[in-house]
Structures are given as C-alpha cells and as structure tokens.
Design a protein around this motif. Structure first.
Motif, PDB file in Angstrom:
ATOM      1  N   MET A 145       0.811  -1.220   0.000  1.00 14.67           N
ATOM      2  CA  MET A 145       0.000   0.000   0.000  1.00 14.67           C
ATOM      3  C   MET A 145       0.843   1.268   0.000  1.00 14.67           C
ATOM      4  SD  MET A 145      -3.226  -0.977   2.496  1.00 14.67           S
ATOM      5  CE  MET A 145      -4.091   0.594   2.228  1.00 14.67           C
ATOM      6  N   ARG A 146       2.110   1.158   0.328  1.00 16.65           N
ATOM      7  CA  ARG A 146       2.961   2.353   0.321  1.00 16.65           C
ATOM      8  C   ARG A 146       3.190   2.873  -1.096  1.00 16.65           C
ATOM      9  NH1 ARG A 146       7.575   0.076   4.443  1.00 16.65           N
ATOM     10  NH2 ARG A 146       6.375   0.237   6.383  1.00 16.65           N
ATOM     11  N   SER A 147       3.138   1.977  -2.086  1.00 15.79           N
ATOM     12  CA  SER A 147       3.350   2.386  -3.485  1.00 15.79           C
ATOM     13  C   SER A 147       2.373   1.641  -4.381  1.00 15.79           C
ATOM     14  CB  SER A 147       4.790   2.111  -3.926  1.00 15.79           C
ATOM     15  OG  SER A 147       5.719   2.819  -3.141  1.00 15.79           O
ATOM     16  N   PRO A 148       1.083   2.009  -4.341  1.00 18.64           N
ATOM     17  CA  PRO A 148       0.096   1.310  -5.176  1.00 18.64           C
ATOM     18  C   PRO A 148       0.443   1.436  -6.654  1.00 18.64           C
ATOM     19  CG  PRO A 148      -0.805   3.347  -4.251  1.00 18.64           C
ATOM     20  CD  PRO A 148       0.487   3.093  -3.561  1.00 18.64           C
ATOM     21  N   GLY A 149       0.277   0.331  -7.368  1.00 17.46           N
ATOM     22  CA  GLY A 149       0.586   0.314  -8.794  1.00 17.46           C
ATOM     23  C   GLY A 149       1.994  -0.131  -9.100  1.00 17.46           C
ATOM     24  N   LYS A 150       2.889  -0.045  -8.127  1.00 14.87           N
ATOM     25  CA  LYS A 150       4.274  -0.461  -8.351  1.00 14.87           C
ATOM     26  C   LYS A 150       4.380  -1.980  -8.311  1.00 14.87           C
ATOM     27  CE  LYS A 150       9.000   0.000  -6.584  1.00 14.87           C
ATOM     28  NZ  LYS A 150       9.889   0.668  -5.608  1.00 14.87           N
ATOM     29  N   VAL A 151       5.157  -2.555  -9.220  1.00  6.95           N
ATOM     30  CA  VAL A 151       5.361  -4.000  -9.269  1.00  6.95           C
ATOM     31  C   VAL A 151       6.593  -4.356  -8.436  1.00  6.95           C
ATOM     32  CG1 VAL A 151       5.781  -6.005 -10.732  1.00  6.95           C
ATOM     33  CG2 VAL A 151       4.314  -4.137 -11.558  1.00  6.95           C
ATOM     34  N   TYR A 152       6.392  -5.242  -7.451  1.00  7.01           N
ATOM     35  CA  TYR A 152       7.488  -5.688  -6.609  1.00  7.01           C
ATOM     36  C   TYR A 152       7.856  -7.125  -6.956  1.00  7.01           C
ATOM     37  CZ  TYR A 152       6.829  -1.681  -3.493  1.00  7.01           C
ATOM     38  OH  TYR A 152       6.736  -0.414  -2.965  1.00  7.01           O
ATOM     39  N   SER A 153       9.137  -7.392  -7.027  1.00  8.46           N
ATOM     40  CA  SER A 153       9.608  -8.761  -7.264  1.00  8.46           C
ATOM     41  C   SER A 153       9.425  -9.588  -5.999  1.00  8.46           C
ATOM     42  CB  SER A 153      11.076  -8.757  -7.669  1.00  8.46           C
ATOM     43  OG  SER A 153      11.884  -8.340  -6.575  1.00  8.46           O
ATOM     44  N   ARG A 154       9.489 -10.902  -6.155  1.00  8.74           N
ATOM     45  CA  ARG A 154       9.385 -11.771  -4.987  1.00  8.74           C
ATOM     46  C   ARG A 154      10.514 -11.498  -4.000  1.00  8.74           C
ATOM     47  NH1 ARG A 154       7.199 -14.648  -9.114  1.00  8.74           N
ATOM     48  NH2 ARG A 154       5.286 -15.842  -8.670  1.00  8.74           N
ATOM     49  N   SER A 155      11.698 -11.211  -4.520  1.00  8.92           N
ATOM     50  CA  SER A 155      12.830 -10.956  -3.624  1.00  8.92           C
ATOM     51  C   SER A 155      12.603  -9.681  -2.805  1.00  8.92           C
ATOM     52  CB  SER A 155      14.142 -10.850  -4.412  1.00  8.92           C
ATOM     53  OG  SER A 155      14.100  -9.774  -5.331  1.00  8.92           O
ATOM     54  N   GLU A 156      12.000  -8.673  -3.401  1.00  6.94           N
ATOM     55  CA  GLU A 156      11.703  -7.439  -2.668  1.00  6.94           C
ATOM     56  C   GLU A 156      10.649  -7.687  -1.600  1.00  6.94           C
ATOM     57  OE1 GLU A 156      12.369  -3.740  -5.698  1.00  6.94           O
ATOM     58  OE2 GLU A 156      10.760  -5.140  -6.228  1.00  6.94           O
ATOM     59  N   LEU A 157       9.632  -8.453  -1.953  1.00  8.48           N
ATOM     60  CA  LEU A 157       8.581  -8.756  -0.982  1.00  8.48           C
ATOM     61  C   LEU A 157       9.112  -9.648   0.132  1.00  8.48           C
ATOM     62  CD1 LEU A 157       5.584  -9.332  -3.435  1.00  8.48           C
ATOM     63  CD2 LEU A 157       6.049  -7.320  -2.031  1.00  8.48           C
ATOM     64  N   LYS A 158       9.967 -10.572  -0.221  1.00  9.75           N
ATOM     65  CA  LYS A 158      10.584 -11.431   0.789  1.00  9.75           C
ATOM     66  C   LYS A 158      11.388 -10.583   1.778  1.00  9.75           C
ATOM     67  CE  LYS A 158      14.428 -14.614   1.356  1.00  9.75           C
ATOM     68  NZ  LYS A 158      15.540 -15.305   0.688  1.00  9.75           N
ATOM     69  N   ALA A 159      12.158  -9.629   1.255  1.00  9.19           N
ATOM     70  CA  ALA A 159      12.964  -8.762   2.123  1.00  9.19           C
ATOM     71  C   ALA A 159      12.090  -7.932   3.052  1.00  9.19           C
ATOM     72  CB  ALA A 159      13.850  -7.858   1.268  1.00  9.19           C
ATOM     73  N   SER A 160      10.898  -7.545   2.570  1.00 12.35           N
ATOM     74  CA  SER A 160       9.998  -6.738   3.401  1.00 12.35           C
ATOM     75  C   SER A 160       9.481  -7.530   4.592  1.00 12.35           C
ATOM     76  CB  SER A 160       8.835  -6.209   2.566  1.00 12.35           C
ATOM     77  OG  SER A 160       7.868  -7.224   2.303  1.00 12.35           O
ATOM     78  N   LEU A 161       9.417  -8.864   4.463  1.00 10.49           N
ATOM     79  CA  LEU A 161       8.885  -9.713   5.528  1.00 10.49           C
ATOM     80  C   LEU A 161       9.969 -10.340   6.397  1.00 10.49           C
ATOM     81  CD1 LEU A 161       6.003 -11.656   3.714  1.00 10.49           C
ATOM     82  CD2 LEU A 161       5.834  -9.610   5.129  1.00 10.49           C
ATOM     83  N   TRP A 162      11.059 -10.756   5.784  1.00 16.81           N
ATOM     84  CA  TRP A 162      12.075 -11.517   6.519  1.00 16.81           C
ATOM     85  C   TRP A 162      13.472 -10.899   6.467  1.00 16.81           C
ATOM     86  CZ3 TRP A 162       8.591 -14.367   3.313  1.00 16.81           C
ATOM     87  CH2 TRP A 162       7.647 -15.117   4.021  1.00 16.81           C
ATOM     88  N   GLY A 163      13.614  -9.746   5.854  1.00 22.63           N
ATOM     89  CA  GLY A 163      14.925  -9.133   5.777  1.00 22.63           C
ATOM     90  C   GLY A 163      15.890  -9.974   4.954  1.00 22.63           C
ATOM     91  N   ASP A 164      17.070 -10.203   5.489  1.00 20.67           N
ATOM     92  CA  ASP A 164      18.106 -10.929   4.748  1.00 20.67           C
ATOM     93  C   ASP A 164      18.150 -12.422   5.071  1.00 20.67           C
ATOM     94  OD1 ASP A 164      18.941  -8.553   3.555  1.00 20.67           O
ATOM     95  OD2 ASP A 164      20.268  -8.081   5.237  1.00 20.67           O
ATOM     96  N   ASP A 165      17.081 -12.950   5.655  1.00 16.75           N
ATOM     97  CA  ASP A 165      17.061 -14.366   6.026  1.00 16.75           C
ATOM     98  C   ASP A 165      17.108 -15.244   4.777  1.00 16.75           C
ATOM     99  OD1 ASP A 165      16.670 -16.878   7.033  1.00 16.75           O
ATOM    100  OD2 ASP A 165      14.989 -16.334   8.329  1.00 16.75           O
ATOM    101  N   ALA A 166      18.254 -15.866   4.546  1.00 15.95           N
ATOM    102  CA  ALA A 166      18.446 -16.665   3.330  1.00 15.95           C
ATOM    103  C   ALA A 166      17.770 -18.021   3.407  1.00 15.95           C
ATOM    104  CB  ALA A 166      19.944 -16.857   3.069  1.00 15.95           C
ATOM    105  N   THR A 167      17.292 -18.391   4.583  1.00 11.59           N
ATOM    106  CA  THR A 167      16.673 -19.708   4.731  1.00 11.59           C
ATOM    107  C   THR A 167      15.234 -19.734   4.210  1.00 11.59           C
ATOM    108  OG1 THR A 167      15.828 -19.259   6.970  1.00 11.59           O
ATOM    109  CG2 THR A 167      18.072 -20.134   6.775  1.00 11.59           C
ATOM    110  N   VAL A 168      14.668 -18.567   3.944  1.00 15.60           N
ATOM    111  CA  VAL A 168      13.280 -18.495   3.477  1.00 15.60           C
ATOM    112  C   VAL A 168      13.249 -18.553   1.963  1.00 15.60           C
ATOM    113  CG1 VAL A 168      11.163 -17.129   3.462  1.00 15.60           C
ATOM    114  CG2 VAL A 168      12.626 -17.138   5.495  1.00 15.60           C
ATOM    115  N   ASP A 169      12.483 -19.470   1.428  1.00 14.89           N
ATOM    116  CA  ASP A 169      12.333 -19.610  -0.026  1.00 14.89           C
ATOM    117  C   ASP A 169      11.421 -18.506  -0.551  1.00 14.89           C
ATOM    118  OD1 ASP A 169      11.437 -20.506  -2.658  1.00 14.89           O
ATOM    119  OD2 ASP A 169      12.355 -22.426  -2.130  1.00 14.89           O
TER     120      ASP A 169
END
Length: 228
Positions: free
Chosen positions: A167-191
């Motif tokens: 909701m911070r940037s409606p209309g913007k396309v985020y990659s899975r890696s960007e969304l993953k970082a928003s939830l888990w930061g740099d945790d490499a164990t999360v697929d």
C-alpha cells in the motif's frame, strides 16, 4: 495513537452512522447528546477534533464554538459544525463563531470523514501518519486493523505486513525478492516461493469472498497492488 473524535448530536441514528464511518477509517469515537458537558469532556478525556450539530438542545453548537475558542487550553481544537437542511445561512454564522468547517445536512457520512481528515492534515498531520488508504482499502498501522468497503478484514501478521508494504506504493510491481525482504529481511533460509503462499492468503482475506484483482500478478516480474 489513533485520532480521537468527539461527536455531539442529539440524533441517535446520525451518531451511529457517523461513528461507524469514522471507526472504519481508524478513528476512535466518543459521543454526547447535548452541548452542556462538551467542555468538561474535552478537558477530562480530550479529543483531536470536535464534530457537532449547530442545533443541540440546551447549549447550541454555535455557543459551544464560541466557548471553545475563548478557552486558552482548547482554542486550537479543530471543529466541524453540522448545520440543518434549509439553514445554509448558519454556515457563515458557524464559521464566524469559530468552526473550521461547516456541512449542511443532508450529507454523506464519508464526506464528514474526508473533511475531518483534511482539517487534521492542515492542523495536526502527525495524527494521520499511521493511516494508509488505497481505493476502498484502509490500513491502520497503530491499531493493526484493515478495512475494505467499510468491513473489517482479518489478516495474519505476515499478510498485514505484506499489505502495508504494497500500500505504500500502489501500482508499483514488486519482485518476490523485494517482498521477501519486506517480511524476513536478509534471512536466506526463506524460499521466495513462500511469498506466493502469503499473497494467496492476503488475496483471500481482502477479497471479501469475491473474485477481484486488487493484487495483480505480473508474470516474470512479481506482484502489484492495484492503484484503483
């Protein structure tokens, strides 16, 4: 803290409708039926904005405006005055009495909410910093509540955080890696495919049981929240 509204009107049906509209947008609402106890309530419980009818029984809304403006503690309180149908001239009288805005009945409840938000953006914008709104979606970061079409949406903590990010940037396309970082930061164990699971849960939650495309899948790129 969510913005606090003190709503004063002797019409119970109007109070109920307005209270629901304000609470849907994340406001906290208290109410009174007449003007006699307004000043005491403001001093003891406080409020960030006062919404009141001009034709209250006993002490009128106009008298309340004048009293509040003369009070050194309350003088800067935003006031919205509600004026009866056919009494348009009272709008000018209300503004002269100290109201910051006036609406003539009948009006839509959402118009009152919008006017209050506009007042707060000018006079105390920090009160609205916790609110995000895109189309018919509203997210309150402090109360941790989401509403769509005036209905509360129940989301898990990850889905809430994911929606807030989108909701911070409606209309913007985020990659899975960007969304993953928003939830888990740099945790490499999360697929990264875990994002698909949470997007699916989020879609189910905010769709209210209907098929829609509020969250758009962009093949090869990621996901986007519709900008309505």
């Amino acid at each position: 803290m969510s913005a606090r509204v003190l709503l004063v009107d002797d019409d119970e049906s109007l109070r109920v409708v307005l209270q629901k509209a304000f609470e849907t947008e994340g406001f906290r609402v208290s109410h009174l039926m007449n003007g006699a106890a307004i000043e005491e309530r403001l001093r003891t419980a406080g409020a960030d904005v006062l919404v009141l009818s001009s034709d209250l029984p006993g002490l009128s809304g106009l008298d309340v405006c004048r009293t509040v403006r003369l009070d050194p503690v309350l003088s800067r309180l935003p006031i919205v005055l509600l004026v009866p149908s056919g009494e348009g001239q009272l709008r000018l009288t209300g503004l002269a009495a100290g109201a910051d805005d006036c609406l003539v009945k009948p009006f839509s409840p959402i118009e009152v909410v919008v006017r209050v938000k506009n007042l707060l953006r000018r006079m105390n914008p920090a009160l609205l910093d916790h609110m995000l709104k895109v189309g018919d979606l509203t997210l309150d970061r402090e109360a941790h509540r989401v509403h769509r079409q005036k209905r509360e949406v129940k989301l898990g903590p990850k889905e809430f955080k994911l929606l807030e990010f989108l909701m911070r940037s409606p209309g913007k396309v985020y990659s899975r890696s960007e969304l993953k970082a928003s939830l888990w930061g740099d945790d490499a164990t999360v697929d990264e495919r875990a994002i698909d699971v949470h997007i699916g849960r989020l879609r189910k939650g905010i769709s209210l049981g209907k098929a829609d495309k509020v969250i758009r899948t962009v093949r090869g790129a990621g996901y986007s929240l519709g900008d309505f």
